[in-house]
Design a protein around this motif. Structure first.
Motif, mmCIF file in Angstrom:
data_model
loop_
_atom_site.group_PDB
_atom_site.id
_atom_site.type_symbol
_atom_site.label_atom_id
_atom_site.label_comp_id
_atom_site.label_asym_id
_atom_site.label_seq_id
_atom_site.Cartn_x
_atom_site.Cartn_y
_atom_site.Cartn_z
ATOM 1 N N ALA A 107 29.646 -23.239 3.525
ATOM 2 C CA ALA A 107 30.358 -22.122 4.840
ATOM 3 C C ALA A 107 31.195 -23.179 5.684
ATOM 4 C CB ALA A 107 28.978 -22.283 5.237
ATOM 5 N N VAL A 108 31.484 -24.018 5.094
ATOM 6 C CA VAL A 108 32.645 -24.965 6.507
ATOM 7 C C VAL A 108 33.106 -24.647 4.920
ATOM 8 C CG1 VAL A 108 33.452 -26.781 7.435
ATOM 9 C CG2 VAL A 108 30.481 -26.523 7.980
ATOM 10 N N ALA A 132 30.282 -22.564 -3.280
ATOM 11 C CA ALA A 132 29.002 -22.734 -4.349
ATOM 12 C C ALA A 132 28.173 -24.196 -4.047
ATOM 13 C CB ALA A 132 29.054 -22.652 -5.600
ATOM 14 N N PHE A 133 26.390 -24.416 -3.685
ATOM 15 C CA PHE A 133 26.154 -25.222 -3.932
ATOM 16 C C PHE A 133 26.510 -25.998 -5.175
ATOM 17 C CE2 PHE A 133 24.283 -22.963 -0.875
ATOM 18 C CZ PHE A 133 23.480 -23.963 0.547
ATOM 19 N N THR A 147 29.320 -29.976 -2.579
ATOM 20 C CA THR A 147 28.930 -29.402 -1.225
ATOM 21 C C THR A 147 27.053 -30.130 -2.232
ATOM 22 O OG1 THR A 147 28.322 -28.050 -3.259
ATOM 23 C CG2 THR A 147 30.504 -27.385 -1.775
ATOM 24 N N VAL A 148 26.204 -29.578 -1.085
ATOM 25 C CA VAL A 148 25.153 -29.639 -0.482
ATOM 26 C C VAL A 148 24.441 -30.156 -2.253
ATOM 27 C CG1 VAL A 148 22.933 -29.394 -0.128
ATOM 28 C CG2 VAL A 148 24.854 -29.059 1.336
ATOM 29 N N ASN A 194 19.062 -29.950 -1.002
ATOM 30 C CA ASN A 194 18.836 -29.838 -0.008
ATOM 31 C C ASN A 194 19.174 -28.878 0.048
ATOM 32 O OD1 ASN A 194 18.806 -32.121 1.597
ATOM 33 N ND2 ASN A 194 20.782 -33.139 0.722
ATOM 34 N N GLU A 195 19.011 -27.647 -0.853
ATOM 35 C CA GLU A 195 19.422 -26.153 -0.818
ATOM 36 C C GLU A 195 17.961 -25.795 0.103
ATOM 37 O OE1 GLU A 195 20.839 -22.977 -3.385
ATOM 38 O OE2 GLU A 195 20.898 -24.821 -4.031
#
Length: 409
Positions: free
Chosen positions: A78-79, A121-122, A148-149, A153-154
């Protein structure tokens, strides 16, 4: 051709008249002073000049900083991704996932910053490529990658009632998270709940994975509730990141309520606060008293199969009824309390004594009316029973919690 003369013992030569041609610049000029060779790489040696005879200052190369930094892991999708340039401008930027999806972005008016606008996207790897221009027009290109994550951790969440579902006035909004939430205030801030009736409410956390929301009094009949969940990228705590944003609506129907009196052995139904009818009832006996307080209707089964062993009854126990089927069953608690048509051997005792295992037993007419006219989110208030309130996780017992306590939980 030049004209020179010696000056003193030092042997240095002064230029009296000089005619020079500078590469790329035509014309002549006079210079006075010692004639010395400019070192390579100095300002005077630069081929770039601002005007005939004057050298530019050294032009600094453009430098770029990226967010996230090259090689970063577990980046919150989201950043926004950024490229910020100093001593120059941005020529072009490309941000692409390992699966080939390009992410859109925009350059600032000064062309010193690029910011992504598309959603990442994750559990994905991205390549960030960019080219900069310094103030002398020289280009420089660079590439970096980040990830990304990851899935571990989602965090996800499920809402009840479902989107566009129609429910009764007593139905709380419930969110159940896939991972424990420690940043509860951040989650509450990311969720906006409004009603066409103008009612406001409060969140109450029943556990680290489950929160509910209700107003101080029942929802207004025939109103609409909008639940806006901006949870994408929200840090739930312990590195768990919310993975969605969406808006759901819930429709509230007529106000349908009932009062079950264990002492009077009656069940009275109301629609929009007007009594419909009162039916004789039987409720939980002294060993299995019906739960007290407000019980919110959950689901309905035209025919339900009950098993005594599911509530801990064993063969030889006088209360063990083995297995039986009942008609018009409307669930009040997950643990097994229903409103249903009383069994054949209980029908003669309706309105006289309590002999159930906690359920509210009605005759065929009363049970069918509840089944056909009441729905999830409608509410029954049980009074004059020796039973305790149902546990918070045994249905929706929210209305049995005083408002001051609920709003601060």
């Amino acid at each position: 051709m030049s004209e020179r003369k010696k000056l003193g013992r030092g042997g240095k030569i002064a230029i009296v008249v000089a005619v020079l041609t500078v590469a790329g610049i035509g014309g002549t000029f006079a210079a006075v002073g010692p004639l010395e060779t400019a070192p390579v790489g100095s300002e005077a040696a630069s081929p770039v000049r601002s005007q005939p005879g004057t050298a530019f200052p050294v032009v600094k190369p453009a430098t770029a900083a990226t967010t996230p930094s090259a090689g970063a892991k577990e980046v919150n999708p989201a950043v926004p991704v950024k490229v910020t340039v100093t001593d120059g401008t941005i020529d072009n930027v490309s941000l692409r996932s390992s699966s080939g999806q390009d992410v859109e972005g925009a350059v600032s008016g000064s062309r010193t910053e690029w910011t992504s606008s598309g959603q990442l996207a994750f559990n994905s790897t991205y390549t960030l490529s960019y080219t900069t221009l310094d103030l002398a027009g020289r280009t420089s290109s660079a590439t970096s990658t980040f990830a990304t994550v990851t899935t571990k951790n989602e965090a996800d969440a499920a809402m009840y009632p479902l989107d566009s579902m129609s429910v009764g006035v007593a139905q709380p909004i419930q969110l159940t998270f896939s991972e424990p939430v420690t940043n509860k205030k951040a989650v509450e801030k990311a969720i906006t709940i409004t009603s066409t009736s103008g009612q406001t409410g409060a969140f109450h956390w029943f556990s680290d994975t489950m929160v509910r929301y209700r107003p101080e009094t029942f929802w207004a009949a025939n109103s609409t509730i909008t639940v806006k969940m901006d949870l994408f990228g929200v840090d739930l705590g312990n590195g768990q990141i919310g993975n969605f944003s969406k808006t759901n609506t819930v429709r509230i129907g007529d106000k349908r309520t009932a009062v079950a009196d264990a002492q009077a052995h009656t069940f009275t139904a109301y629609v929009n606060d007007k009594p419909v009818q009162t039916w004789p009832a039987t409720m939980g006996d002294t060993r299995f008293p019906s739960a007290r307080g407000y019980l919110v209707l959950m689901e309905k089964q035209r025919k339900a199969h009950f098993v005594a062993a599911s509530i801990g009854l064993k063969p030889g126990d006088p209360a063990n009824y083995g297995e039986l089927d009942v008609e018009y069953a409307t669930r009040l608690t997950p643990s097994g309390e229903f409103i249903h048509q009383a069994t054949d051997n209980a029908l003669p005792y309706l309105g006289q004594i309590n002999l159930s295992h906690g359920c509210i037993g009605l005759g065929p007419d009363g049970a069918a009316w509840v089944f056909n006219n009441m729905t999830a989110g409608d509410v029954v208030q049980v009074i004059n029973t020796d039973g305790d309130y149902a546990n918070f996780d045994d249905g929706f017992g929210d209305w049995n919690i005083p408002w001051a306590q609920y709003a601060n939980g």
